[in-house]
Design an enzyme around this catalytic site. Structure first.
Site, PDB file in Angstrom:
ATOM      1  N   ARG A  51     127.759  39.381  75.301  1.00 20.66           N
ATOM      2  CA  ARG A  51     128.736  38.731  74.425  1.00 20.66           C
ATOM      3  C   ARG A  51     129.166  39.677  73.318  1.00 20.66           C
ATOM      4  O   ARG A  51     128.385  40.438  72.789  1.00 20.66           O
ATOM      5  CB  ARG A  51     128.113  37.485  73.774  1.00 20.66           C
ATOM      6  CG  ARG A  51     129.052  36.756  72.826  1.00 20.66           C
ATOM      7  CD  ARG A  51     128.303  35.714  72.019  1.00 20.66           C
ATOM      8  NE  ARG A  51     127.284  36.275  71.147  1.00 20.66           N
ATOM      9  CZ  ARG A  51     127.545  36.905  70.011  1.00 20.66           C
ATOM     10  NH1 ARG A  51     128.788  37.062  69.604  1.00 20.66           N
ATOM     11  NH2 ARG A  51     126.546  37.406  69.272  1.00 20.66           N
ATOM     12  N   ALA A  52     130.461  39.635  73.005  1.00 26.04           N
ATOM     13  CA  ALA A  52     130.986  40.363  71.849  1.00 26.04           C
ATOM     14  C   ALA A  52     131.669  39.356  70.940  1.00 26.04           C
ATOM     15  O   ALA A  52     132.304  38.411  71.402  1.00 26.04           O
ATOM     16  CB  ALA A  52     131.962  41.448  72.276  1.00 26.04           C
ATOM     17  N   SER A  53     131.537  39.574  69.635  1.00 21.39           N
ATOM     18  CA  SER A  53     132.062  38.612  68.673  1.00 21.39           C
ATOM     19  C   SER A  53     133.565  38.674  68.526  1.00 21.39           C
ATOM     20  O   SER A  53     134.210  37.676  68.216  1.00 21.39           O
ATOM     21  CB  SER A  53     131.427  38.851  67.289  1.00 21.39           C
ATOM     22  OG  SER A  53     130.030  38.744  67.378  1.00 21.39           O
ATOM     23  N   THR A  54     134.146  39.846  68.726  1.00 19.14           N
ATOM     24  CA  THR A  54     135.574  40.012  68.493  1.00 19.14           C
ATOM     25  C   THR A  54     136.193  40.822  69.613  1.00 19.14           C
ATOM     26  O   THR A  54     135.512  41.465  70.411  1.00 19.14           O
ATOM     27  CB  THR A  54     135.834  40.761  67.172  1.00 19.14           C
ATOM     28  OG1 THR A  54     135.351  42.106  67.304  1.00 19.14           O
ATOM     29  CG2 THR A  54     135.142  40.092  66.003  1.00 19.14           C
ATOM     30  N   GLN A 111     135.368  44.523  69.854  1.00 16.92           N
ATOM     31  CA  GLN A 111     134.157  44.934  70.536  1.00 16.92           C
ATOM     32  C   GLN A 111     134.353  44.707  72.030  1.00 16.92           C
ATOM     33  O   GLN A 111     135.167  43.907  72.452  1.00 16.92           O
ATOM     34  CB  GLN A 111     132.961  44.113  70.060  1.00 16.92           C
ATOM     35  CG  GLN A 111     132.625  44.319  68.592  1.00 16.92           C
ATOM     36  CD  GLN A 111     131.500  43.400  68.145  1.00 16.92           C
ATOM     37  OE1 GLN A 111     131.299  42.329  68.698  1.00 16.92           O
ATOM     38  NE2 GLN A 111     130.795  43.829  67.126  1.00 16.92           N
TER      39      GLN A 111
END
Length: 207
Positions: free
Chosen positions: A8-11, A14
């Site tokens: 998972r990436a927050s934004t 990323q």
């Protein structure tokens, strides 16, 4: 035992696939192969994550939920985290995080040693809870500091929104101009493919 990797990436800045090689190498070091990869761009502070929910639906008892770190799994408020943890436990999943050495035992079959398996499981569960709490606290502190910084800049008439990384824009433009593809450019520039596409489109409009 199936190894189910969650990335998972927050934004969008990323790239959620950034850690995939590390997870695959970790599995290989334990003589295992990742059976399924679940990848998404979403905040760890929200429970609305379709790929994580799909992983839980696919999972079977004894499967491993492999993550780079606990904060990739959760920066949720305590109530939402407890719901997620309950769902993980109800499926009989073992959480293994690269940055939590005590969890690595979860990659091994402990069926022949029930006592050891239960003891390690109990210790790991406690540490997972601690790291989830730390991840949430870190998230809240960073949000507070960011908000304070913005308010201070606004009061001084200096707030201009998110600054443009001129060096990154120049590097990406040069790599694309040299004929590199989107993925190769992202790899050499140290950013996501989404960022490369955005910079390319921006410069196309300007030019």
């Amino acid at each position: 035992m199936f190894i189910r990797a969650y990335l998972r990436a927050s934004t969008e800045e990323q790239d959620a696939s950034r850690a995939r090689a590390s997870l695959e190498q970790f599995a290989s070091d334990h003589n295992k192969v990742i059976a399924s990869v679940y990848l998404e761009n979403a905040s760890g502070a929200t429970a609305d994550r379709p790929e994580l929910l799909r992983l839980l639906k696919d999972a079977r008892k004894g499967d491993v939920l492999l993550v780079e770190s606990i904060d990739r799994l959760s920066r949720l408020p305590v109530e939402d985290w407890q719901k997620l943890k309950a769902a993980i436990d109800s499926k009989g999943l073992r959480i293994v995080a690269l940055d939590l050495p005590t969890s690595h035992q979860g990659m091994q079959d402990t069926k022949g040693d029930e006592f050891t398996g239960r003891m390690l499981g109990a210790i790991n569960s406690m540490l997972v809870e601690m790291m989830a709490a730390i991840a949430r606290k870190d998230y809240e502190q960073r949000r507070d500091r960011q908000a304070q910084g913005i308010e201070k800049a606004k009061a001084a008439g200096k707030y201009q929104g998110r600054p443009v990384d001129a060096d990154l824009h120049k590097r990406v433009t040069e790599l694309l101009g040299a004929g590199l593809g989107i993925r190769a450019t992202a790899r050499h520039a140290g950013c996501s493919t989404t960022t490369v596409l955005r910079i390319r489109d921006l410069h196309s409009r300007v030019n």
